[in-house]
Design an enzyme around this catalytic site. Sequence first.
Site, PDB file in Angstrom:
ATOM      1  N   ASN A 116       8.266  -7.683   5.236  1.00  0.00           N
ATOM      2  CA  ASN A 116       9.291  -7.101   6.095  1.00  0.00           C
ATOM      3  C   ASN A 116       9.294  -7.681   7.501  1.00  0.00           C
ATOM      4  OD1 ASN A 116      11.527  -5.342   6.177  1.00  0.00           O
ATOM      5  ND2 ASN A 116      10.344  -3.848   7.351  1.00  0.00           N
ATOM      6  N   ARG A 117       8.716  -8.860   7.652  1.00  0.00           N
ATOM      7  CA  ARG A 117       8.890  -9.684   8.853  1.00  0.00           C
ATOM      8  C   ARG A 117       9.358 -11.090   8.471  1.00  0.00           C
ATOM      9  NH1 ARG A 117       7.882  -5.216  10.080  1.00  0.00           N
ATOM     10  NH2 ARG A 117       6.639  -4.403  11.815  1.00  0.00           N
TER      11      ARG A 117
ATOM     12  N   GLU B 285      11.840   5.969   5.772  1.00  0.00           N
ATOM     13  CA  GLU B 285      10.415   6.304   5.791  1.00  0.00           C
ATOM     14  C   GLU B 285      10.231   7.674   5.148  1.00  0.00           C
ATOM     15  OE1 GLU B 285       7.968   4.420   6.706  1.00  0.00           O
ATOM     16  OE2 GLU B 285       8.838   2.869   7.997  1.00  0.00           O
TER      17      GLU B 285
ATOM     18  N   ARG C  89      -1.364  -4.699   2.547  1.00  0.00           N
ATOM     19  CA  ARG C  89       0.053  -4.474   2.881  1.00  0.00           C
ATOM     20  C   ARG C  89       0.932  -5.673   2.557  1.00  0.00           C
ATOM     21  NH1 ARG C  89       3.096  -2.169   7.872  1.00  0.00           N
ATOM     22  NH2 ARG C  89       4.278  -3.920   8.693  1.00  0.00           N
TER      23      ARG C  89
ATOM     24  N   ARG D  63       0.798  -1.223   0.000  1.00  0.00           N
ATOM     25  CA  ARG D  63       0.000   0.000   0.000  1.00  0.00           C
ATOM     26  C   ARG D  63       0.829   1.271   0.000  1.00  0.00           C
ATOM     27  NH1 ARG D  63      -2.525  -1.122   5.972  1.00  0.00           N
ATOM     28  NH2 ARG D  63      -0.797  -0.406   7.284  1.00  0.00           N
TER      29      ARG D  63
ATOM     30  N   SER E  39       6.929   4.057   3.519  1.00  0.00           N
ATOM     31  CA  SER E  39       6.150   5.281   3.710  1.00  0.00           C
ATOM     32  C   SER E  39       5.185   5.042   4.879  1.00  0.00           C
ATOM     33  CB  SER E  39       5.368   5.582   2.433  1.00  0.00           C
ATOM     34  OG  SER E  39       4.483   6.659   2.602  1.00  0.00           O
TER      35      SER E  39
END
Length: 426
Positions: free
Chosen positions: A257-258, A387, A238, A186, A311
């Site tokens: 990202n995990r 970010e 996501r 997203r 982001s």
Amino acid sequence: MARLLSCLLLLVAAVYGRHEKYEGHQLYVVAGASNEFVELEAKLDFLSIKPAATTASGQVEVLLRLSPEERNGWLNYFQSKRMPYTLVADNLADIFREEDLKQQAAKLKTSAKNGNSSMTWERYYDYQEINDYLDSLAAEYPQIVTLINAGLSYEGKQIKYVRISSSRFEDLRKPVIVIDATIHAREWVTPPVALYLIHKLVVDVTDSDLVQNIDWIIIPMVNPDGYDYSMKEDRLWRKTRSTAHEGSDQCPGVDGNRNFDHYFGTRPASADPCSIIFEGPAPFSEPETRIIRDAILRHLDRVRLYITVHSYGNMFLYAWGNNGTLPSNGLMLQVVGVTMAQAIDKLKLDKAPLYIVGNAAQVLYYTTGTSRDWTRAIGIPYTYTLELPGYEYEFVVPPEYIKQIVTETYAGFVAGARYVHSIYNN
């Protein structure tokens, strides 16, 4: 003008129904200590996190979504924990409908101006348009661009990345920098940042030393399945779209990202398939994360800087996210991060906050299985989560801000690349 108005009216009708699932969903900003949010992240949809150092409350502030069904229960919970909250948006569906109209208007404008023949920085492009652009660059600039068809996503979409080099990656004295984007579907503003970097290294070259002295691996579209689904079906999607794990019939997808092999499986909250931070059944279970892994390991002895673009929040975050301690080169991670942040801050909009640089767990809260920590653990000295800005639009950045974000972020990449090159060549 009449034709444009007619098209926009048709688009209004087309987009109205797409976001019905978020009808009546509200956005709240909730404040609290960082440890109060660690377990809540697995139960709620955190859209952004602001560190305590940047908030008027002096506490971590989280922007989160509450459905009509869960709203009262969670607001009562926050009250019982003395976590102040503020309503910031009354109907999320309306926000997404407005975003659709802006995106479609931008698409009509750029199509009329450019004939769909080139990439602009005025709208968001879909997965296929991004791949087509990479194809065209490799064909037009074969002397410095090598297109890698790295593999297929879970749903069979081709994931491509570029290697940019004046020596075709054959000069083993040159450091390698790796940039990836869109691991979270997203976060639409992240692929333009990677694509603009490619554009500046290859097409509109103003800093020729970056290619002469450094080799680049840039992966603009890590998660095409999720990105495509976010554009067409569910704006807040996501994760990946895999269905190979237990519980995937009800809750598909893995948080990419995990999914990296760094303290994987040590956080029970990430083991729930229905959690937005579900880590997956095993490290690197997702073809998307394996592509990042393999691209890095192939050149590990030369990779000096890794940045994963996310982001939003105006931050450069570094390891270790799982416990808040610092790597052995923690001071230099801070120095290089500040160097990049200051370069961006020189070009930022007045309304944008200054970038924060720091340890991910100390600035925000604990995380496991991230690409930033895995890359540092395998020996890459400088690794960051970047970010990007969201301004007052937060996670829904209008197309008219893309050019500003890609331009200022490029300045940060330039500063970081030159600093890292100077460290290893003096």
